[in-house]
Design a protein around this motif. Structure first.
Motif, PDB file in Angstrom:
ATOM      1  N   ALA A  79      44.135 -37.532  52.952  1.00 12.17           N
ATOM      2  CA  ALA A  79      44.496 -36.313  53.689  1.00 12.17           C
ATOM      3  C   ALA A  79      46.007 -36.150  53.818  1.00 12.17           C
ATOM      4  O   ALA A  79      46.521 -35.797  54.883  1.00 12.17           O
ATOM      5  N   GLY A  80      46.726 -36.420  52.735  1.00  9.91           N
ATOM      6  CA  GLY A  80      48.170 -36.248  52.746  1.00  9.91           C
ATOM      7  C   GLY A  80      48.940 -37.337  53.437  1.00  9.91           C
ATOM      8  O   GLY A  80      50.165 -37.262  53.564  1.00  9.91           O
ATOM      9  N   GLU A  81      48.279 -38.392  53.908  1.00 12.82           N
ATOM     10  CA  GLU A  81      48.939 -39.483  54.619  1.00 12.82           C
ATOM     11  C   GLU A  81      49.137 -40.720  53.742  1.00 12.82           C
ATOM     12  O   GLU A  81      49.245 -41.831  54.234  1.00 12.82           O
ATOM     13  N   GLY A  82      49.182 -40.501  52.450  1.00 14.35           N
ATOM     14  CA  GLY A  82      49.324 -41.622  51.528  1.00 14.35           C
ATOM     15  C   GLY A  82      48.004 -41.943  50.854  1.00 14.35           C
ATOM     16  O   GLY A  82      46.965 -41.351  51.172  1.00 14.35           O
ATOM     17  N   TYR A  83      48.053 -42.880  49.921  1.00 14.58           N
ATOM     18  CA  TYR A  83      46.862 -43.228  49.154  1.00 14.58           C
ATOM     19  C   TYR A  83      46.196 -44.483  49.703  1.00 14.58           C
ATOM     20  O   TYR A  83      46.855 -45.423  50.137  1.00 14.58           O
ATOM     21  N   VAL A  84      44.873 -44.449  49.683  1.00 13.57           N
ATOM     22  CA  VAL A  84      44.057 -45.584  50.090  1.00 13.57           C
ATOM     23  C   VAL A  84      43.295 -46.071  48.867  1.00 13.57           C
ATOM     24  O   VAL A  84      42.694 -45.271  48.138  1.00 13.57           O
ATOM     25  N   ARG A  85      43.343 -47.359  48.612  1.00 13.91           N
ATOM     26  CA  ARG A  85      42.580 -47.900  47.496  1.00 13.91           C
ATOM     27  C   ARG A  85      41.149 -48.154  47.937  1.00 13.91           C
ATOM     28  O   ARG A  85      40.904 -48.727  48.997  1.00 13.91           O
ATOM     29  N   LYS A  86      40.220 -47.722  47.109  1.00  9.32           N
ATOM     30  CA  LYS A  86      38.800 -47.868  47.413  1.00  9.32           C
ATOM     31  C   LYS A  86      38.100 -48.546  46.245  1.00  9.32           C
ATOM     32  O   LYS A  86      38.289 -48.150  45.086  1.00  9.32           O
ATOM     33  N   LEU A  87      37.289 -49.545  46.557  1.00  7.61           N
ATOM     34  CA  LEU A  87      36.528 -50.273  45.550  1.00  7.61           C
ATOM     35  C   LEU A  87      35.048 -49.921  45.701  1.00  7.61           C
ATOM     36  O   LEU A  87      34.411 -50.270  46.691  1.00  7.61           O
ATOM     37  N   LEU A  88      34.514 -49.219  44.703  1.00  9.64           N
ATOM     38  CA  LEU A  88      33.104 -48.841  44.702  1.00  9.64           C
ATOM     39  C   LEU A  88      32.282 -49.970  44.094  1.00  9.64           C
ATOM     40  O   LEU A  88      32.509 -50.364  42.952  1.00  9.64           O
TER      41      LEU A  88
END
Length: 250
Positions: A201-210
């Motif tokens: 949401a514009g607050e930086g990137y979050v890494r997600k592991l599916l």
């Protein structure tokens, strides 16, 4: 407490599953820059077999700064390097808990080149730039052998790969060739995850592991103990969760 079933007959090779050591054998794939190398280096006491050290050196230094620990790297420029590393890791006192092979995609390309070069040396009429059907078979067998060889070491194992978009099936799998091998490869691990960097949401990137398979992504959740998507994953934490849950069940 899980109920223990006694085998009807005794044999020296029969043992309870709860008595067998559990190691995570992980495959992580994703787009360039998703953070695959960084995630792999968060595994406990890793030895990183690095096929593209010049590309990944900055990541190594970032991991060391963030985690406050040195990362041990074994540069891989040939199959002989892999064989030497494997022999070293078979010794009982090597001191590492995890071996990382980064990356399968680059290793796959090196195998293709080596197989084609060997074929051309035997038959000069072979196109030096285009693998033939027999070449693909040799590449598949060599890569399967390497994956199984390292996977079966008595330690945690992490391998990384770029992502391949199979558009006909609308499916994303690890980037190795031929395509049949890319579809088969996830079956050789007990944890398979697709890593993505998602805008928060514009607050930086979050890494997600599916780690749960979908119609679009191949994945595998060991024992179903992890959430379907792990935010900002750390392999030391993930491995403790997987192995700790197995001990609790036993």
């Amino acid at each position: 407490m899980a109920k223990v079933l006694t085998p009807p007959t005794k044999h020296p090779k029969i043992m309870r599953a709860s008595d067998m050591p559990l190691y995570v054998k992980a495959l992580v794939y994703g787009e360039p820059g998703a953070g695959k190398t960084y995630l792999a280096c968060t595994a406990p006491k890793p030895l990183v077999l690095m096929t593209e050290y010049d590309v990944s050196k900055a990541t190594m230094l970032r991991v060391q700064r963030d985690l406050g620990t040195e990362i041990s790297v074994w540069p891989v420029t040939s199959l002989a390097d892999l064989e030497e590393a494997f022999d070293f890791l078979q010794s009982p006192d090597h001191g590492f808990e995890t071996v990382v092979l980064d990356s399968l995609t680059d290793l796959n390309r090196r195998l293709i080149n080596a197989v084609v070069e060997g074929a051309v040396a035997k038959r000069p009429s072979h196109d030096p730039d285009v693998p033939e059907q027999g070449d693909w078979f040799r590449v598949s067998e060599k890569l399967r052998y390497i994956v199984r060889m390292f996977r079966d070491l008595p330690m945690h194992v992490v391998m990384t790969s770029l992502v391949l978009d199979i558009r006909q099936e609308m499916l994303k799998v690890p980037l190795v060739q031929p395509k049949s091998l890319a579809m088969e490869l996830p079956g050789l691990y007990n944890l398979v995850g697709c890593l993505k960097a998602v805008d928060n949401a514009g607050e930086g990137y979050v890494r997600k592991l599916l780690v749960e398979s979908t119609d679009q992504y191949v994945a595998k959740n060991p024992g179903g103990v992890l959430p379907s998507v792990v935010d900002n994953p750390n392999f030391t934490t993930i491995f403790k969760e997987v192995c700790g849950n197995a001990k609790a069940i036993a």
